[in-house]
Write an enzyme that holds these catalytic residues in place. Structure first.
Site, PDB file in Angstrom:
ATOM      1  CB  ALA A 104      -0.919  -0.016   1.222  1.00 13.47           C
ATOM      2  N   PRO A 105       0.405   2.285  -0.750  1.00 18.84           N
ATOM      3  CG  PRO A 105       0.295   4.457  -1.628  1.00 18.84           C
ATOM      4  CD  PRO A 105       1.109   3.597  -0.695  1.00 18.84           C
ATOM      5  CG  ASP A 125       0.207  -2.705   3.213  1.00 18.11           C
ATOM      6  OD1 ASP A 125      -0.384  -2.372   4.267  1.00 18.11           O
ATOM      7  OD2 ASP A 125       1.309  -2.241   2.880  1.00 18.11           O
ATOM      8  CG  ASP A 182       2.826  -9.113   9.421  1.00 18.68           C
ATOM      9  OD1 ASP A 182       3.778  -8.952   8.635  1.00 18.68           O
ATOM     10  OD2 ASP A 182       2.922  -8.879  10.638  1.00 18.68           O
ATOM     11  CE  LYS A 214      12.635   0.666   4.116  1.00 17.57           C
ATOM     12  NZ  LYS A 214      12.400   1.559   2.977  1.00 17.57           N
TER      13      LYS A 214
END
Length: 350
Positions: A217-218, A236, A256, A301
């Site tokens: 998403a989105p 999502d 999830d 990340k």
């Protein structure tokens, strides 16, 4: 040539320096880096007077993570006269190999961008001077790079056309499509450009393939897949773009992303979930070890410290665990222009 000029993302100069130092040492070339926080570039100076030239010939550019673009030269030119910048730069160019083309660049900072008009204006007279003094050869394997750091300081050097980024500064010129649900769509498009040769797109991103988009998403990444006529399961708990759902190619699954597993193997896994690199690595290993997919693009990340080390740790773990299962894998990482505090990985098995 004993100096390498390396473009990088502002704030990642230390990672860029650590990477080039390690990879150069593996080639038997030693030196040191000159860095400045948030300068968006690193200069690596080799002990050997031809070390930079050797490196830029032998070290595959594709293997670099934090380097956006690079070129080899003899160092910076300072105190350039404002009334005649051409003469000293022409003299420096004549000491370099002949080149097929000239690229004008700045560094990726606000100060650098302010010099864009100067660079653009300067290229025409400088290019004419290079041509007049026979510094250009259209058949040369080298490209000439000129980077202005200020109105009176510049770096000049050469890069192999076939072992460097095709884009000035390593920054792709991609436009955000009006119908795309988010800017994140550009990240996946850039990843495809970097990791997959254009000649392979029709085969490796073929219409009718099936993909799973975790954390969809989105729908920025899903949008790119749909443009290639690839069927997508978008995973999502958040809402998806209505036009994507109406395309007939997207199935939205409320779940999830770390817990979802496909009922049948798919061609592609893509994942842009914000989580710890170790957890994302575990998920990728699980998908490939269970045969859920053959190719994946995913983001890691990065933590605030030891970011280069973290990427290397994830690389070693993924390749090690898949290798222990007898799988032959190709894994590359790149900090893309559209990445922030992250790197993008591309993994496929044979």
């Amino acid at each position: 040539m004993n100096q390498l000029f390396l473009h990088c993302r502002p704030g990642f100069e230390k990672e860029c320096a650590a990477e080039i130092t390690e990879l150069a040492a593996a080639q038997g070339i030693y030196g040191y880096s000159k860095t400045k926080d948030n300068a968006a570039f690193v200069v690596f100076i080799t002990q050997d007077e031809r070390g930079a030239e050797t490196l830029i010939r032998q070290l595959p550019f594709q293997s670099l993570i934090f380097v956006r673009q690079w070129f080899a030269g003899f160092g910076n030119l300072s105190d350039l006269p404002v009334t005649d910048r051409v003469s000293p730069l022409l003299e420096a160019a004549r000491a370099l190999p002949k080149t097929s083309d000239l690229t004008g660049e700045t560094v990726d900072t606000n100060e650098g961008k302010a010099l864009s008009a100067l660079v653009k204006k300067f290229l025409l007279p400088f290019g004419k001077a290079l041509d007049a003094h026979k510094c250009l050869d259209r058949k040369s394997p080298w490209r000439l790079h000129l980077v202005f750091l200020s109105g009176t300081e510049a770096y000049l050097g050469v890069a192999p056309v076939n072992n460097s980024s095709a884009w000035p500064m390593g920054i792709p010129r991609l436009r955000l499509p009006k119908s795309a649900p988010s800017r994140a769509t550009l990240k996946l498009e850039e990843a495809w450009h970097h990791f997959i040769p254009a000649a392979d797109w029709d085969r490796r991103l073929a219409p009718g393939m099936r993909a799973v988009d975790l954390g969809a998403a989105p729908g920025g990444w899903t949008w790119q897949l749909v443009q290639r006529s690839i069927y997508v399961e978008a995973i999502d708990n958040g809402p998806m773009d209505k036009d994507l759902l109406d395309s007939g190619l997207v199935t939205h699954v409320l779940a999830d992303g770390f817990l979802f597993e496909p009922k049948k193997p798919v061609d592609w896994l893509v994942c842009d979930i914000v989580d710890k690199p170790a957890r994302v690595s575990s998920m990728v290993i699980k998908w490939f070890s269970k045969g859920h997919c053959r190719q994946a693009i995913f983001n890691l990340k990065l933590p605030m410290k030891q970011r280069y080390m973290e990427v290397q740790k994830c690389r070693t773990r993924i390749l090690g665990e898949l290798g222990s299962l007898g799988m032959r894998a190709e894994l590359d990482f790149k900090q893309l222009y559209h990445d922030r505090e992250e790197v993008t990985g591309y993994l496929r098995v044979f």
